[in-house]
Scaffold this active site. Structure first.
Site, short mmCIF file in Angstrom:
data_model
loop_
_atom_site.label_atom_id
_atom_site.label_comp_id
_atom_site.label_asym_id
_atom_site.label_seq_id
_atom_site.Cartn_x
_atom_site.Cartn_y
_atom_site.Cartn_z
N ASP A 10 0.86 -1.17 0.00
CA ASP A 10 0.00 0.00 0.00
C ASP A 10 0.91 1.24 0.00
OD1 ASP A 10 -2.29 1.69 0.46
OD2 ASP A 10 -1.67 1.81 2.56
N ASP A 12 -0.30 5.19 0.66
CA ASP A 12 -0.63 6.24 1.64
C ASP A 12 -0.80 5.66 3.03
OD1 ASP A 12 -0.77 8.48 -0.22
OD2 ASP A 12 -2.48 7.41 -1.06
N GLY A 54 -9.63 10.19 -3.68
CA GLY A 54 -9.80 11.63 -3.50
C GLY A 54 -11.08 12.17 -4.12
N SER A 126 -3.81 8.11 -6.95
CA SER A 126 -3.55 8.32 -8.38
C SER A 126 -2.10 8.02 -8.73
CB SER A 126 -3.85 9.78 -8.75
OG SER A 126 -5.17 10.10 -8.41
N ASP A 185 -2.34 -0.18 6.03
CA ASP A 185 -2.51 0.57 7.28
C ASP A 185 -3.97 0.89 7.61
OD1 ASP A 185 -2.64 2.51 5.11
OD2 ASP A 185 -2.76 4.00 6.73
C1 XBP Z 1 -5.37 6.19 0.04
C2 XBP Z 1 -6.40 7.00 -0.59
C3 XBP Z 1 -6.09 7.98 -1.65
C4 XBP Z 1 -5.58 9.34 -1.22
C5 XBP Z 1 -5.89 10.40 -2.25
O1 XBP Z 1 -4.96 5.16 -0.81
O2 XBP Z 1 -7.57 6.83 -0.28
O3 XBP Z 1 -7.28 8.16 -2.31
O4 XBP Z 1 -6.18 9.74 0.00
O5 XBP Z 1 -5.45 10.11 -3.50
P1 XBP Z 1 -3.93 3.98 -0.37
P2 XBP Z 1 -6.26 10.63 -4.80
O6 XBP Z 1 -3.73 3.98 1.11
O7 XBP Z 1 -4.59 2.73 -0.92
O8 XBP Z 1 -2.63 4.26 -1.12
O9 XBP Z 1 -6.70 12.02 -4.52
O10 XBP Z 1 -5.26 10.55 -5.91
O11 XBP Z 1 -7.43 9.70 -5.02
MG MG Z 2 -3.13 3.28 3.17
#
Ligand code: XBP
Ligand code: MG
Length: 263
Positions: A10, A12, A54, A126, A185
């Site tokens: 993952d 973020d 997002g 993204s 996470d």
């Molecule tokens: C986490 C998310 C993402 C970001 C925003 O994704 O939910 O949508 O918050 O990114 P992960 P965008 O933990 O699966 O990586 O604005 O590009 O959607």
């Molecule tokens: Mg995450």
């Protein structure tokens, strides 16, 4: 010999604390740039994180606002414009602030590569955001580290849907999800991995430290330490506990049948 063949990362919250230090700030700057008075404070953003993606997050927030555009078409246009700006702001912010990888992440990625494990990115964020973060930390050749990168644009349904994991397994040519381990996470990420039958290790992040996360094969405070994990890791001969290792992932992976119900 361990059955583990691949790590599905993952982004973020797992590779870096991007939600706290990047995405929220970028959303707020996008609101400001369009002359909107909307601001997401840390607590409200924590609530909104239950919605993955997002654009989806913007849409859900607008549905609660009396000052949002009235028609669906107008809202869609505003979501598009806000998200376009937010992505540009976020990617610039990653470089200007140099958002660090979480401690222990680089060590595990390097060790996994040395051990011949395959690695993939499995995220709902993204592609531009992944490119910015990994380009910053691994350079222009970051794709040499991650054989496959499945991002938000690549799926019809974002986490908690299993699609991102199913696509990654397919791209890696892995026939069984049990040959991989996901590192996640968030509750949505864990649910997505489980729905794809991929064993999942949880590294708790700033926003989800108190969340209920069910069904992981291991849960702990971060990859920087071997202490504080459930199930506990056996001590090594080294004086300091050190970061989580490939051998630790393999040990959890081998024991997964007996701990799969861990909450
Ligand atoms: C986490 C998310 C993402 C970001 C925003 O994704 O939910 O949508 O918050 O990114 P992960 P965008 O933990 O699966 O990586 O604005 O590009 O959607
Ligand atoms: Mg995450």
């Amino acid at each position: 010999m361990s059955r583990l063949k691949a790590i599905l990362w993952d982004v973020d919250g797992t590779l870096a604390e991007t939600e706290r230090d990047g995405h929220r700030i970028a959303f707020n700057q996008a609101f400001e740039a369009l002359g909107l008075a909307w601001r997401w404070d840390a607590a409200h953003y924590g609530q909104l994180l239950n919605i993955t993606g997002g654009r989806e997050r913007l849409r859900a927030d607008m549905a609660q606002r009396s000052d949002a555009p009235a028609t669906a078409d107008e809202r869609d246009a505003l979501v598009d414009e806000l998200h376009r700006r937010k992505t540009a702001i976020y990617t610039a912010l990653v470089h200007s602030t140099g958002i660090p990888l979480r401690p222990g992440v680089r060590e595990l990625i390097e060790q996994a590569r040395d051990a011949g494990l395959r690695q993939a990115i499995t995220t709902t964020t993204s592609r531009a955001n992944v490119q910015a973060l990994l380009g910053l930390h691994f350079g222009a050749g970051w794709r040499e580290w991650f054989e496959v990168a499945v991002c938000g644009e690549d799926v019809a349904r974002k986490k908690p849907d299993p699609e991102v994991f199913q696509r990654a397994l397919q791209a890696l040519g892995l026939h069984s999800p049990l040959d991989a381990v996901a590192i996640e996470d968030s509750p949505g990420g864990v649910a997505a991995a489980r729905a794809a039958a991929v064993p999942v290790v949880v590294t708790l992040s700033a926003y989800f430290a108190q969340a209920t996360l069910e069904g992981a094969i291991a849960i702990g405070p971060g990859l920087h330490t071997r202490q504080g994990w459930r199930p506990a890791l056996a001590p090594t001969e080294a004086a300091a506990p050190g970061p989580v290792t490939v051998q630790d992932l393999q040990a959890w992976h081998e024991a997964m049948d007996s701990v799969s119900q861990i909450a």
